[in-house]
Design an enzyme around this catalytic site. Structure first.
Site, PDB file in Angstrom:
ATOM      1  N   HIS A 130      -3.478  -5.718   0.970  1.00 39.79           N
ATOM      2  CA  HIS A 130      -2.789  -5.882   2.249  1.00 39.79           C
ATOM      3  C   HIS A 130      -2.653  -7.349   2.655  1.00 39.79           C
ATOM      4  O   HIS A 130      -3.486  -7.852   3.415  1.00 39.79           O
ATOM      5  CB  HIS A 130      -3.548  -5.125   3.340  1.00 39.79           C
ATOM      6  CG  HIS A 130      -3.358  -3.644   3.281  1.00 39.79           C
ATOM      7  ND1 HIS A 130      -2.485  -2.963   4.095  1.00 39.79           N
ATOM      8  CD2 HIS A 130      -3.920  -2.711   2.482  1.00 39.79           C
ATOM      9  CE1 HIS A 130      -2.517  -1.676   3.808  1.00 39.79           C
ATOM     10  NE2 HIS A 130      -3.384  -1.486   2.830  1.00 39.79           N
ATOM     11  N   CYS A 166       0.840  -1.201   0.000  1.00 37.78           N
ATOM     12  CA  CYS A 166       0.000   0.000   0.000  1.00 37.78           C
ATOM     13  C   CYS A 166       0.876   1.253   0.000  1.00 37.78           C
ATOM     14  O   CYS A 166       1.539   1.544  -0.989  1.00 37.78           O
ATOM     15  CB  CYS A 166      -0.975  -0.041   1.181  1.00 37.78           C
ATOM     16  SG  CYS A 166      -2.308   1.157   1.052  1.00 37.78           S
ATOM     17  N   GLU A 214      -0.801  -8.563   4.823  1.00 33.88           N
ATOM     18  CA  GLU A 214      -0.616  -8.702   6.278  1.00 33.88           C
ATOM     19  C   GLU A 214      -1.958  -8.782   7.007  1.00 33.88           C
ATOM     20  O   GLU A 214      -2.002  -9.137   8.185  1.00 33.88           O
ATOM     21  CB  GLU A 214       0.249  -7.564   6.822  1.00 33.88           C
ATOM     22  CG  GLU A 214      -0.442  -6.230   7.070  1.00 33.88           C
ATOM     23  CD  GLU A 214      -0.636  -5.389   5.809  1.00 33.88           C
ATOM     24  OE1 GLU A 214      -0.684  -5.965   4.697  1.00 33.88           O
ATOM     25  OE2 GLU A 214      -0.765  -4.159   5.930  1.00 33.88           O
TER      26      GLU A 214
END
Lengths: 737, 257
Positions: B227, B117, B229
């Site tokens: 994302h 990002c 994560e």
């Protein structure tokens, strides 16, 4: 025409001014008068509501901090606490929606940060006028972007919320933001100053002229024509500054460098320094000449009342000051020692060592007179009624109209503008369940958070309506298997000096107290926002209830779609009525009164559902809310992509209600559950009504009650449910910020 | 293999990334297979590459934006957020930070670098990755769970996936529209530098060729707007992001085997 006296222009009455003179033994000077006008404003002193709020239950075994602190907090086990609070930013958002909403979020985050907690979630409760006016489009656009701007940039997830559209909010929208944070219980900071000789450190943004008079001018008076001129009193938010401030506070806390901590909100330095001294029973000296300024030539009174955002005030022992300032430098945030705690019991304002104002702390913080209200129940319904659906509409047309109703229709277009996942705790996002679920690995469990309030129903009956709002919150928690730990609230009402509004306020607080007692959910904090009215009249009385609950296992949360062949049951003492319902609104037939709520049977149903979800027996649940059973079934069908066939004939026979009541009636205490028929039947015989009413199947939503029948395609229902975005956003192309 | 996660003032997802690095390493050490589900067995020697996770010296750590010594880490994550507030242009200030100067050297030496990002934006601004990220076509911030198709780029980060694999990863951004001038875009495509594309019909921001992530020519630097994560734990609804954090270790183990 003569100029009004200065204290009148600042919002104080002659009586209050005389009282100030009496307490001081002289007339206050300009600096002192400015300070009094703010701390004696409705927004800071709660002078019209404090007596009523004493009725709320505030104690419970899990309460760590109650009302009076920056936020409330409940114990979540393993040495951790959850801090939370909801606060309004209505008038700033009416005047400047983007910055008003953004700084509303920023302000409530700081309240939680000031407790020594790290914010982990934001929820919002918003109210606007009907979505067909340019003003509503402008407000919705600005408010939603403002909330997103601040929360997203801070890296705090916005996990839930609600938006209602009703005519009385057209000129006076409501923007209530709730923040939830986590802290180690033994590291939580109180706001009380202590230790004469300790230093007062201001850190964060520079102090400027923005927001001067925000609390007194905007938040403590009715909105009026020409409010565009008040735009300069709206603060400007800087989430980057607040993000640094948060990390800086966390490091200061971890290094144990602060005696106490307080955020600067409404009334700026005056309020935070004054309240710190008051809570600690100390005096305080502030030298405005030491405050880092954005504009060099600010007057002492401007510095004392500035509402510049993103600032914190800490009391620090002298030998720790250097370490504190060094950490602030690391986080690139301005900081300065601006004063000292004293044992004088006096709030002294200096400019470069010279006294420019001196007020006894007690007089400033606790001296404001508290007023009794003169409540009087209005004889009739006082709000406008507007017919938007023909009286002879078919049940199917009604069902589609309800699904398309702005307050019921999908708000995904708004919630998707918020980061709902940052922080890696969000087990259930906004829209996926009735309450958001956050993982708390620190104590090996999860919490659920919900925010609710239906102003229209409270307008019909402030007492019953507020009980319903509180029960609705608890029902939303039950759907994810959570039980309430504590409550926060924001009481949004009109001008309390008017008897009708005073009556609404009193009855509503009574209802909140009764429901919270019955649920054993203590009120640990809250906010009151009065004077929400314009020349067009007051808003609907709108108590917004925020609730935090806990659940053992975030993997066992209902909210799944149903499958072809699943049985569907209605659970609970739900007794549907069209009084105050969405359908009655659309027919232009709203009036006074709601059926009486039987709280304890509703509580039993809530507990049954909670346990069924916790045990993993039931994975498909929703509570029956706006638009009644037909709407609840249609929403489940939409999310599942599978229709249903349900029969309410037995329901209406048993409850002695009409076919329309059964299909579209509202009220507390109803849940729709789905799953294996044998699993649903296991819930029977425990004192709560469980009736199998149909089956999930096909591509149509069919709901039959006696001679009325809803029969719509799932895709038709979905199109209606998703129609709000186009209505709201159709002219966004022409609106820029 | 120890990860360093950059932390700028204004970073938002740095702890999430740290958490993901740790979870991915633990998963690899205890169950050494591509968590994306596509690759099947990863070499068991991946366990050795992960290192002793009970030792703080091999646990992932935050790298403050003023740090320049990266000698104690083996891989870098540039996380999401709003570095320095991003009031100018996303990533435009962060590229000048001391830590990014060190990251450029680290990448030039072949070290694995992952930008997520805002981190992707920073890597593009730094010239470590091709292209640029513009404001979303619809100008709004958008947060949604979506599907990505793994590209055929040759990168250690992709060694836990198969080309064409469909994975579920959330995205959330306001400036995620991948752009490159026609010649550069052609070059990215013909060099097989596309790491991820949004699944057909799911492009949320108007990115050219549905591009969600790219690699540099060498493949050791990768950036994506979604994302990963936030897709490493079951409660979040998907664990398809794990393999991205495991990729370099799997690749290193494979090379050493």
């Amino acid at each position: 025409m003569s100029e009004p006296k200065p204290h009148i222009a600042l919002g104080l009455t002659d009586h209050e001014f005389d009282l100030i003179c009496e307490k001081m033994g002289r007339e206050p000077n300009g600096v002192e008068l400015a300070m009094f006008s703010l701390l004696w404003s409705e927004h800071c002193a709660y002078k019209h509501s404090r007596k009523l709020l004493k009725n709320l239950p505030t104690e419970g075994p899990r309460v760590v901090m109650g009302p009076g602190e920056n936020a409330g907090a409940v114990d979540i086990g393993n040495g951790f606490s959850i801090a939370f609070k909801v606060e309004s930013h209505n008038h700033p958002s009416a005047v400047e929606p983007f910055q008003g909403a953004a700084t509303g979020v920023g302000g409530i985050l700081r309240d939680v940060i000031a407790l020594g907690a790290r914010p982990i979630a934001i929820l919002d409760s918003l109210r606007f006028g009907e979505p067909d006016t340019e003003r509503t489009h402008y407000l919705v656009d600005g408010v939603v972007r403002g909330i997103g701007h601040y929360g997203n940039s801070m890296g705090i997830p916005t996990v839930g919320g609600e938006i209602y559209f009703e005519p009385p909010y057209e000129q006076n929208p409501l923007v209530n933001a709730m923040c939830v944070g986590i802290a180690r219980t033994d590291e939580m900071v109180r706001a009380a100053a202590a230790g004469a000789g300790n230093k007062v450190v201001l850190f964060g943004s520079l102090t400027g002229r923005d927001g001067i008079g925000g609390a007194s001018v905007l938040a403590s008076a009715e909105l009026d024509e020409g409010d565009d001129a008040k735009r300069p009193t709206v603060q400007i938010g800087d989430p980057f500054e607040e993000s640094k401030l948060l990390e800086c506070c966390q490091e200061l806390l971890a290094a144990d460098l602060m005696v106490s901590l307080q955020d600067l909100g409404a009334a700026g330095l005056t309020s935070s320094a004054g309240e710190m001294a008051s809570a600690g029973g100390t005096g305080i000296d502030i030298d405005v000449g030491l405050v880092p300024l954005r504009e060099a030539d600010m007057e002492p009174f401007e510095i004392m009342v500035s509402e510049s955002q993103e600032r914190m005030l800490a009391v620090v022992e002298p030998d720790k000051v250097d370490e504190v300032l060094a950490l602030c430098t690391k986080w690139q945030t301005a900081s300065a020692v601006i004063g000292e705690v004293t044992d004088s019991a006096t709030f002294r304002i200096l400019k470069n060592g010279e006294t420019v104002g001196e007020i006894r702390v007690d007089d400033l913080v606790d001296g404001c007179p508290l007023y009794d209200l003169n409540p009087e129940e209005p004889a009739e319904w006082t709000y406008p009624n507007r017919e938007t659906i023909p009286a002879n509409a078919s049940a199917s047309d009604i069902a589609l109209a309800l699904l398309a109703s702005p307050s019921i229709a999908s708000k995904r277009w708004a919630f998707e503008q918020y980061d709902s996942i940052v922080g890696s705790r969000t087990a259930h996002r906004a829209g996926a369940a009735d309450a958001a679920v956050l993982n708390i690995p620190e104590s090996n469990r999860a919490i659920a958070v919900a925010i609710d309030g239906n102003g229209r129903r409270v307008a019909c009956d402030p007492f019953q309506g507020t009980i319903e709002a509180t029960l609705e919150c608890a029902a939303n928690l039950a759907v994810v298997g959570a039980e309430p730990l504590g409550v926060t609230n924001c009481l949004n009402f009109g001008n309390p000096e008017k008897p009708g509004v005073a009556w609404q306020l009193g009855r509503s607080i009574d209802g909140l107290a009764e429901a919270c007692r019955a649920l054993e959910a203590p009120v640990v904090g809250g906010n009151v926002s009065l004077y929400n009215e314009t020349p067009q009249g007051p808003i609907y009385p709108t108590p917004v209830v925020g609730m935090v609950g806990e659940l053992p296992d975030p993997a066992r949360v209902a909210g799944e779609p149903w499958k072809e062949g699943d049985a569907i049951a209605l659970v609970g003492p739900f007794d549907p009525s069209l009084a105050g319902s969405e359908l009655e609104k659309q027919r232009g037939q709203l009036g006074k009164g709601l059926p009486e709520v039987a709280i304890y049977p509703v509580r039993e149903a809530i507990e049954l559902v909670r346990e069924a979800v916790r045990s993993g027996l039931i994975r498909i649940v929703t509570d029956v809310s706006d638009g009644g059973i037909a709407t609840a079934l249609a929403e489940l069908a939409i999310s599942s992509g599978i229709g249903c066939d349900a029969h309410l004939t037995a329901v209406l026979a048993k409850r002695d209600c009409s076919a329309e009541d059964a299909l579209f009636g509202e009220g507390p205490g109803g849940f729709i559950l789905a799953g294996e028929k044998t699993d649903l039947e296991k819930l029977g015989g425990q004192g709560v009504e469980v009736e199998v009413i149909g089956q999930a199947r096909g591509n149509e939503v069919i709901v039959t009650a006696s001679d009325r029948r809803v029969e719509i395609l799932v895709e038709e229902a979905e199109a209606a449910f998703e129609s709000l975005e186009d209505r709201i956003e159709k002219d966004q192309a022409g609106l820029t910020h | 293999m120890r990860w360093g996660v950059l932390q700028f003032p204004g970073s938002c997802d740095e702890r999430d990334a740290l958490n993901a690095c740790q979870i991915a390493a633990v998963a690899l050490a205890t169950e050494p297979r591509g968590a994306g589900g596509g690759v099947g067995e990863a070499p068991s020697s991946a366990r050795n590459v992960v290192g002793d996770l009970t030792d703080p010296a091999s646990s992932p750590r935050l790298v403050w934006h003023e740090e320049t010594d990266l000698s104690d880490v083996d891989g870098i994550v540039v996380p999401g957020g709003f570095s320095y507030g991003d009031y100018l242009r996303a990533g435009a200030i962060a590229r000048f930070s001391p830590a990014m100067t060190a990251v450029a050297e680290f990448a030039a030496a072949g070290g694995p670098v992952l930008g997520i990002c805002n981190g992707f934006q920073v890597l593009c601004e730094s010239g470590l990755l091709p292209g640029a990220l513009l404001t979303n076509e619809r100008t709004r911030f958008i947060c949604r769970q979506g599907d990505l198709i793994v590209g055929d780029a040759d990168s250690p980060f992709l060694s836990g996936y198969e080309p064409g694999q469909r994975i579920s990863i959330p995205f959330k951004h306001q400036s995620g529209r991948f752009f490159a001038p026609p010649e550069l875009l052609e070059e990215i495509e013909s060099n097989n530098q596309v790491a991820f594309r949004y699944a057909p019909g799911q492009n949320p921001n108007g990115s050219l060729n549905d591009i969600a992530g790219v690699t540099n020519e060498a493949g050791n630097v990768i950036g994506l707007m979604p994302h990963p994560e936030h897709a490493v734990e079951a409660f979040a609804g998907s664990t398809d992001g794990l393999a991205l954090f495991q990729g370099p270790a799997i690749a290193a183990a494979g090379a050493g085997a």
